[in-house]
Design an enzyme around this catalytic site. Structure first.
Site, PDB file in Angstrom:
ATOM      1  N   ASN A 183      68.083 -61.366  17.117  1.00 15.17           N
ATOM      2  CA  ASN A 183      68.738 -62.679  17.061  1.00 15.17           C
ATOM      3  C   ASN A 183      70.180 -62.595  17.548  1.00 15.17           C
ATOM      4  OD1 ASN A 183      66.491 -63.943  16.011  1.00 15.17           O
ATOM      5  ND2 ASN A 183      67.243 -64.018  13.918  1.00 15.17           N
ATOM      6  N   ARG A 196      55.711 -71.939  25.994  1.00 16.30           N
ATOM      7  CA  ARG A 196      55.627 -70.487  25.832  1.00 16.30           C
ATOM      8  C   ARG A 196      54.179 -70.150  25.516  1.00 16.30           C
ATOM      9  NH1 ARG A 196      61.057 -68.862  25.063  1.00 16.30           N
ATOM     10  NH2 ARG A 196      62.340 -70.421  23.981  1.00 16.30           N
ATOM     11  N   ARG A 241      63.639 -70.421  27.754  1.00 20.96           N
ATOM     12  CA  ARG A 241      64.572 -69.300  27.751  1.00 20.96           C
ATOM     13  C   ARG A 241      63.932 -67.987  27.322  1.00 20.96           C
ATOM     14  NH1 ARG A 241      69.698 -71.193  25.348  1.00 20.96           N
ATOM     15  NH2 ARG A 241      70.249 -71.717  27.495  1.00 20.96           N
ATOM     16  N   HIS A 270      59.241 -79.847  26.610  1.00 24.26           N
ATOM     17  CA  HIS A 270      59.096 -79.099  25.362  1.00 24.26           C
ATOM     18  C   HIS A 270      57.991 -79.669  24.481  1.00 24.26           C
ATOM     19  CE1 HIS A 270      60.682 -77.575  21.337  1.00 24.26           C
ATOM     20  NE2 HIS A 270      60.630 -76.480  22.057  1.00 24.26           N
ATOM     21  N   TYR A 322      54.090 -68.131  13.014  1.00 26.02           N
ATOM     22  CA  TYR A 322      54.897 -69.348  12.961  1.00 26.02           C
ATOM     23  C   TYR A 322      54.194 -70.398  12.109  1.00 26.02           C
ATOM     24  CZ  TYR A 322      57.933 -67.963  16.899  1.00 26.02           C
ATOM     25  OH  TYR A 322      58.834 -67.338  17.716  1.00 26.02           O
ATOM     26  N   ARG A 373      65.733 -74.933   8.928  1.00 23.83           N
ATOM     27  CA  ARG A 373      65.628 -73.480   9.048  1.00 23.83           C
ATOM     28  C   ARG A 373      66.899 -72.847   9.607  1.00 23.83           C
ATOM     29  NH1 ARG A 373      62.201 -71.989  13.566  1.00 23.83           N
ATOM     30  NH2 ARG A 373      64.043 -71.254  14.645  1.00 23.83           N
ATOM     31  N   HIS A 430      58.617 -73.543  11.489  1.00 18.29           N
ATOM     32  CA  HIS A 430      58.802 -74.086  12.828  1.00 18.29           C
ATOM     33  C   HIS A 430      58.406 -75.553  12.948  1.00 18.29           C
ATOM     34  CE1 HIS A 430      58.027 -74.153  17.338  1.00 18.29           C
ATOM     35  NE2 HIS A 430      59.211 -73.585  17.274  1.00 18.29           N
TER      36      HIS A 430
END
Length: 694
Positions: free
Chosen positions: A52, A382, A412, A442, A475, A571, A599
């Site tokens: 992170n 993704r 990204r 997205h 997730y 979160r 998520h």
């Protein structure tokens, strides 16, 4: 609005984005520090903390530094100038890295030893272990090493971002001239290697094996000294779509440029020689405040190697997700039965508790192989390297179905993988598009058009998470599988907008960014305010990853001032300060972290007693609301509303452990009941509740 709440005293009303993110990573670190969590899971959290922090420096710190370099001095909406913000970031990251190092060396390492797992040093190896390690060096490590000397004919080598390196000082025996060399520790090999063929519990860092064999890399030279160092570079892509003839080729070129981004951080061993550090600072154009010093090993993201050990007793209890109740009686070989189950009732999915493979993956695989399916339309933000979803799209295209894939190649750090998938899909005959110019796609959407007798029926999936079967196991996300005509019509319009020209589309069950999510959610917040004033039932409950958009912070402050109860489960980043007298006294902010990455996004409005709930892909950030194609879907079935309300109640229960955001911007961990007993772990409770449903 009658008063712009965020314009005055910004530091008292808004929490800075970067500092809030660091607070989030501190919460990850607190999980690593938690002795009640199994030790290999604590290793995992240390690795996550490190990874992170790498992302943070590559993108966020790089952005702040760019502002300083270009002369920006104005303060941001939270009241920080770039120089002041960078100073705060440096101070906070130094504190966190020191805590991480202490946690690893003084707590986790001894705990590993107690459980028969050692991360040892070269000096502590037996002769047999040294012989084994030397053999590995000769056969597997030495062939891929490239020592680079620095002298008048060899300039200082380029140091790639996130690579672990050895700075080596050597001397010529005859002249005693001191020379500098750099050895890159190969990322293609495991960071920690076993010390014997049958060990499985005793490891040594790869760089220590290289250090012990430096004489083989520099024969005839005297090894004077050596130190490890690691460089982080700016990895924020700057892609100008409007000036690009071919977005795919432009992305490939930009990915090459990323490797040569300017340095933003240098990590070194705390005992590094001062003269050598001075040289690295000059050669790498690094300032003193950009240096992180801590006890080796550097880069603890390599601890994933240890966390992956087959020691189930040192991990969270095994968890097996369940097939969604509505799909349990479906014949696994019957596409007709699968689609019939969706027709009977819209299905609410909660991953990872509900299996992703037996629902979403099965949905697309059934569509690919079903002779009655005519078309599939799919967004991909993704996905995994061996994605069955991509394979299903290819299979469908090869079978002659119309297949559209809207691929976000600018996701990204997944750009390279998405470029490869785009090429592969195009080669198979899939219609690949990259969404709207200037907007990342997205939204998590899938649409299947199926011929059933004399009519065409549309089947939909709308989710909060990526179409990635691997991350779906880790997730927490929500989704709906539906044969609802209204939703199918909505998705059809949205896909047409993404692949062609349909900018004025209106929707029934969807809110879609950049056009209607901001206005739609703000309208609902203000409706709660009016309902409260009218004496009707009113509250707002939102679960999301990040809350940063100032307009929403202001709207929620206004709701609180009107007496509306606001509960937020965030979160990561949260710019809002709860508990400000006269402003946010009715707002509570919590955060839940654990074995699964929270998520899902849920928006719940009391609506005068007729609960209105949306789930979807959008966080409350400017980029999501204004610069991305996002979607939220309204939950229509009462049963699903009740289920989501129960889940929300669990997040907000006084007996659920988590973190509470204080008005000063600090997060307080709350893990014990008043009687001293441990509070409930939300995710463990969810696991248990799904096991009961079997």
């Amino acid at each position: 609005m009658s008063e712009n709440l965020v314009s005055s005293n910004p530091q008292q009303r808004l929490i800075d984005r970067e500092l809030s993110w660091l607070a989030f990573n501190q919460r990850v670190l607190e999980l690593a520090e938690d002795k009640s969590i199994p030790v290999l899971e604590r290793c995992r959290f240390l690795a996550i903390f490190s990874a992170n922090l790498d992302d943070f420096f590559m993108i966020r710190v790089a952005s702040v530094k760019r502002k300083i370099e270009t002369g920006v001095t104005s303060k941001n909406t939270a009241g920080f100038s770039p120089v002041d913000l960078l100073s705060e970031i440096s101070k906070k990251t130094e504190e966190l890295i020191a805590r991480q190092s202490k946690c690893f060396h003084e707590d986790v390492l001894p705990a590993l030893v107690k459980n028969g797992i050692e991360l040892t040093s070269w000096e502590q190896l037996s002769n047999e272990e040294k012989s084994y390690a030397n053999n590995i060096f000769t056969n597997r490590i030495f062939p891929v090493l490239t020592p680079l000397a620095v002298d008048p004919s060899h300039p200082f080598p380029y140091i790639s971002g996130l690579s672990l390196n050895l700075a080596v000082l050597v001397k010529k025996p005859d002249t005693k001239e001191e020379l500098f060399a750099r050895v890159k520790v190969p990322a293609s090999l495991p960071r920690f290697i076993e010390t014997s063929e049958s060990s499985g519990s005793r490891f040594i860092a790869l760089e220590q094996v290289i250090i012990a064999n430096l004489h083989q890399l520099f024969p005839g030279m005297e090894i004077e000294d050596y130190y490890t160092f690691r460089l982080t570079r700016n990895a924020d892509l700057e892609l100008e779509e409007e000036e690009s003839e071919n977005l795919l080729e432009s992305m490939e070129q930009e990915l090459l440029r990323r490797k040569f981004g300017p340095p933003v951080r240098l990590e070194v061993a705390s005992d590094i020689q001062s003269d050598l550090l001075k040289r690295l600072k000059v050669e790498l154009s690094i300032r003193e405040q950009d240096i992180s010093r801590y006890k080796e090993p550097l880069d603890l993201s390599g601890l994933n190697r240890i966390a992956d050990l087959d020691r189930p007793e040192l991990k969270y209890a095994p968890f097996r997700n369940q097939v969604a109740v509505e799909l349990r009686e479906v014949d696994p070989d019957s596409n007709d039965e699968f689609f019939a189950a969706i027709r009977r009732n819209e299905i609410l999915l909660h991953h990872p508790y509900d299996s992703f493979n037996s629902s979403v993956v099965r949905f697309l695989e059934a569509a690919a192989t079903d002779s009655n399916v005519l078309a599939i339309k799919q967004t991909l933000y993704r996905t995994s390297g061996d994605s069955p979803i991509v394979s299903a799209l290819i299979e469908a295209a090869e079978a002659g179905k119309q297949v559209l894939a809207v691929i976000e190649i600018r996701a990204r750090f997944d750009e390279q993988a998405n470029v490869r998938w785009a090429r592969k899909l195009e080669d198979a005959g899939v219609h690949v598009v990259y969404g709207l110019v200037g907007f990342k796609t997205h939204a998590k959407l899938s649409l299947v058009v199926r011929e059933e007798g004399s009519l065409l029926r549309r089947y939909s999936h709308v989710g909060t998470g990526n179409y990635n079967p691997k991350t779906a196991r880790m997730y927490e996300d929500l989704g709906v599988l539906s044969a609802d005509d209204e939703l199918g019509e909505d998705l059809n319009k949205l896909f047409n907008q993404l692949s062609g020209f349909a900018p004025q589309s209106s929707y029934n069950r969807l809110l879609v960014a950049p056009r209607t999510i901001r206005s739609g959610l703000l309208e609902r917040i203000h409706r709660e305010i009016e309902n409260k004033k009218a004496g009707k039932h009113a509250f707002i409950r939102i679960k999301l990853n990040s809350l940063l958009d100032e307009e929403f912070v202001e709207a929620l402050y206004l709701a609180s001032m009107a007496g509306v109860d606001v509960d937020l489960v965030v979160r990561g980043i949260c710019a809002l300060r709860p508990g400000i007298p006269g402003v946010s006294e009715n707002i509570r902010v919590r955060s839940v972290l654990g074995r699964f990455l929270e998520h899902s996004r849920i928006f719940h409005f009391a609506n005068g007693g007729d609960d209105e709930i949306y789930i979807g892909s959008a966080d409350l950030m400017d980029r999501n609301l204004n610069r991305r194609v996002e979607s939220l879907v309204r939950i229509s079935r009462d049963e699903h509303k009740k289920n989501l309300i129960k889940v929300f109640d669990l997040y907000l229960a006084s007996t659920t452990s988590g973190w509470h955001l204080l008005s000063d911007g600090n997060w307080m961990r709350v893990a014990q009941n008043p009687d001293g007993s441990a509070m409930n772990d939300l995710q463990a409770v969810m696991i248990d509740s799904y096991q009961v449903k079997v």
